[in-house]
Design an enzyme around this catalytic site. Sequence first.
Site, PDB file in Angstrom:
ATOM      1  N   ARG A  51       0.847  -1.192   0.000  1.00 40.84           N
ATOM      2  CA  ARG A  51       0.000   0.000   0.000  1.00 40.84           C
ATOM      3  C   ARG A  51       0.885   1.246   0.000  1.00 40.84           C
ATOM      4  O   ARG A  51       1.728   1.425   0.870  1.00 40.84           O
ATOM      5  CB  ARG A  51      -0.911   0.006   1.226  1.00 40.84           C
ATOM      6  CG  ARG A  51      -1.837   1.231   1.277  1.00 40.84           C
ATOM      7  CD  ARG A  51      -2.596   1.272   2.579  1.00 40.84           C
ATOM      8  NE  ARG A  51      -3.390   0.073   2.771  1.00 40.84           N
ATOM      9  CZ  ARG A  51      -3.978  -0.236   3.920  1.00 40.84           C
ATOM     10  NH1 ARG A  51      -3.831   0.528   4.963  1.00 40.84           N
ATOM     11  NH2 ARG A  51      -4.682  -1.338   4.022  1.00 40.84           N
ATOM     12  N   SER A  65     -11.100   7.107  16.946  1.00 45.77           N
ATOM     13  CA  SER A  65     -11.611   5.882  17.566  1.00 45.77           C
ATOM     14  C   SER A  65     -10.588   5.298  18.535  1.00 45.77           C
ATOM     15  O   SER A  65     -10.943   4.827  19.626  1.00 45.77           O
ATOM     16  CB  SER A  65     -11.952   4.857  16.476  1.00 45.77           C
ATOM     17  OG  SER A  65     -12.324   3.627  17.046  1.00 45.77           O
ATOM     18  N   GLY A  90      -0.547  -4.092   9.977  1.00 48.44           N
ATOM     19  CA  GLY A  90      -1.109  -3.089  10.871  1.00 48.44           C
ATOM     20  C   GLY A  90      -0.515  -1.698  10.745  1.00 48.44           C
ATOM     21  O   GLY A  90      -0.602  -0.900  11.686  1.00 48.44           O
ATOM     22  N   GLU A  91       0.069  -1.381   9.570  1.00 44.80           N
ATOM     23  CA  GLU A  91       0.676  -0.048   9.438  1.00 44.80           C
ATOM     24  C   GLU A  91      -0.370   1.059   9.569  1.00 44.80           C
ATOM     25  O   GLU A  91      -0.096   2.119  10.135  1.00 44.80           O
ATOM     26  CB  GLU A  91       1.406   0.084   8.098  1.00 44.80           C
ATOM     27  CG  GLU A  91       2.087   1.444   7.945  1.00 44.80           C
ATOM     28  CD  GLU A  91       2.936   1.556   6.697  1.00 44.80           C
ATOM     29  OE1 GLU A  91       3.225   2.706   6.291  1.00 44.80           O
ATOM     30  OE2 GLU A  91       3.317   0.520   6.128  1.00 44.80           O
ATOM     31  N   GLU A 124      -2.168  -9.391   3.610  1.00 45.98           N
ATOM     32  CA  GLU A 124      -2.861  -8.544   4.592  1.00 45.98           C
ATOM     33  C   GLU A 124      -3.434  -7.303   3.936  1.00 45.98           C
ATOM     34  O   GLU A 124      -4.555  -6.880   4.214  1.00 45.98           O
ATOM     35  CB  GLU A 124      -1.893  -8.164   5.717  1.00 45.98           C
ATOM     36  CG  GLU A 124      -2.578  -7.598   6.945  1.00 45.98           C
ATOM     37  CD  GLU A 124      -2.509  -6.083   7.015  1.00 45.98           C
ATOM     38  OE1 GLU A 124      -3.203  -5.512   7.877  1.00 45.98           O
ATOM     39  OE2 GLU A 124      -1.789  -5.480   6.206  1.00 45.98           O
TER      40      GLU A 124
END
Length: 302
Positions: A51, A65, A90-91, A124
């Site tokens: 990404r 959040s 989890g970046e 992922e």
Amino acid sequence: MATKSKHGLGRGLGALFGDIDLDEDDKTAGGGNTAQEIPISQIVPNENQPRKNFDEAALLELANSIRVHGVISPLILVRKNNDEYMIIAGERRWRAARKAGLVTVPAIVRDYSDKEIKEISLIENLQREDLNPIEVANAIKQLMDEYDYTQEQVADRIGKSRPAVANTLRLLTLSPAVIDLVALGKLSEGHARCLVVIKDPDKQLEIAKRAIGDKLTVRDFEKLVKSYVNPPAPKQKPPAQSLELRDMVERLQRVFSTKVSVFGNDRKGRIFIDYYSADDLDRIHQMMQVLEEYKRQNAGKE
């Protein structure tokens, strides 16, 4: 058996993570690993992260959040050296946690080979919804090239159908200019797939720009592309008719007192005599009888 997370990480990724439940914080994983708090300052992103773009508005929403609920799903890290950890999964959460002002984040530190790190990162990210279609296509191609996966195997690992994988890969056959339009969100994936049948890159771009400018629906755009690939046959011009032939048509119309049409030329064609009532038909029939009688009377004189 691998436990599938609530975010749909899929069988392939779950197997690589060693049955970790990625949606539960600070719990012992199925493989015997425990989530621990790792200082954000010691965490670095993976340079080979598939990404390339992160939506800023979505990150701010996630950061808000996290301020309220914390990081619910732990990051997956590998140790780079004594002071640094690299993100495997989890970046986006890590970026949002930094914006939220967190000092530490829950993470599970695992030991992966370089090949496993890249594979996990690819899978992922492929299962996230915010990748643009070109990023997805490139990641799928990378999985197939580097890990010898078939389309069926990739589809199974990322939770998509094989036709969906095939259609996504076709986007990479488009011209670079059109690929850029898709990556920037100016042209939808549905519109772009229609263009795959056009091989001329300049024509691809021209038609793509028309879809954008005219705001065409995918259905209308598909019709436009089909009309280009299979253009309608040009209408043939009727053969030229001589003055003598056109004069004969006018004479026939006067004689039969109805419309007479000629299709063809002086060498070959058809004559059509129209009738619009029973009286027209009777009149034509009577004229035929006169001609037949004339032919019979003059048969022996030729």
